[in-house]
Write a protein that holds these residues in place. Sequence first.
Motif, PDB file in Angstrom:
ATOM      1  N   ALA A 291       3.737   2.695 -13.848  1.00  0.00           N
ATOM      2  CA  ALA A 291       5.151   3.044 -13.718  1.00  0.00           C
ATOM      3  C   ALA A 291       5.707   3.601 -15.021  1.00  0.00           C
ATOM      4  O   ALA A 291       6.583   4.474 -15.013  1.00  0.00           O
ATOM      5  CB  ALA A 291       5.956   1.825 -13.290  1.00  0.00           C
TER       6      ALA A 291
ATOM      7  N   VAL B  25       4.611   1.338  -7.213  1.00  0.00           N
ATOM      8  CA  VAL B  25       5.134   0.356  -6.266  1.00  0.00           C
ATOM      9  C   VAL B  25       4.020  -0.179  -5.381  1.00  0.00           C
ATOM     10  O   VAL B  25       3.954  -1.385  -5.105  1.00  0.00           O
ATOM     11  CB  VAL B  25       6.250   0.994  -5.412  1.00  0.00           C
ATOM     12  CG1 VAL B  25       6.707   0.061  -4.327  1.00  0.00           C
ATOM     13  CG2 VAL B  25       7.403   1.422  -6.284  1.00  0.00           C
ATOM     14  N   TRP B  26       3.123   0.683  -4.947  1.00  0.00           N
ATOM     15  CA  TRP B  26       2.033   0.251  -4.076  1.00  0.00           C
ATOM     16  C   TRP B  26       1.039  -0.614  -4.824  1.00  0.00           C
ATOM     17  O   TRP B  26       0.463  -1.544  -4.266  1.00  0.00           O
ATOM     18  CB  TRP B  26       1.337   1.453  -3.453  1.00  0.00           C
ATOM     19  CG  TRP B  26       2.233   2.193  -2.527  1.00  0.00           C
ATOM     20  CD1 TRP B  26       2.726   3.434  -2.704  1.00  0.00           C
ATOM     21  CD2 TRP B  26       2.779   1.716  -1.288  1.00  0.00           C
ATOM     22  NE1 TRP B  26       3.538   3.763  -1.650  1.00  0.00           N
ATOM     23  CE2 TRP B  26       3.586   2.729  -0.769  1.00  0.00           C
ATOM     24  CE3 TRP B  26       2.660   0.529  -0.576  1.00  0.00           C
ATOM     25  CZ2 TRP B  26       4.276   2.596   0.429  1.00  0.00           C
ATOM     26  CZ3 TRP B  26       3.338   0.402   0.617  1.00  0.00           C
ATOM     27  CH2 TRP B  26       4.129   1.413   1.110  1.00  0.00           C
TER      28      TRP B  26
ATOM     29  N   LEU C 215       2.588  -3.952  -5.085  1.00  0.00           N
ATOM     30  CA  LEU C 215       2.560  -4.571  -3.755  1.00  0.00           C
ATOM     31  C   LEU C 215       1.178  -5.144  -3.448  1.00  0.00           C
ATOM     32  O   LEU C 215       1.075  -6.235  -2.877  1.00  0.00           O
ATOM     33  CB  LEU C 215       2.970  -3.556  -2.688  1.00  0.00           C
ATOM     34  CG  LEU C 215       3.012  -4.088  -1.259  1.00  0.00           C
ATOM     35  CD1 LEU C 215       4.158  -5.084  -1.100  1.00  0.00           C
ATOM     36  CD2 LEU C 215       3.147  -2.956  -0.282  1.00  0.00           C
TER      37      LEU C 215
END
Length: 56
Positions: A25, A37-38, A41
């Motif tokens: 990021a 984000v993935w 996650l």
Amino acid sequence: MNLSAPTQIVFIISLIIAIIGILAALGILAFIPLAAVWIVLIAYIVLAGGCLMRGA
């Protein structure tokens, strides 16, 4: 549903994946083709799986 604490190795693996996501990021690991984000996650899913599976 009974939850148990994840083992130390599962926690460390999910922590490493989350750190990789944070670095992606920030743009430090720009060569990773997934969005940050993935990646984070996936780390959360690994940690949740460690809490749901007894003895994992």
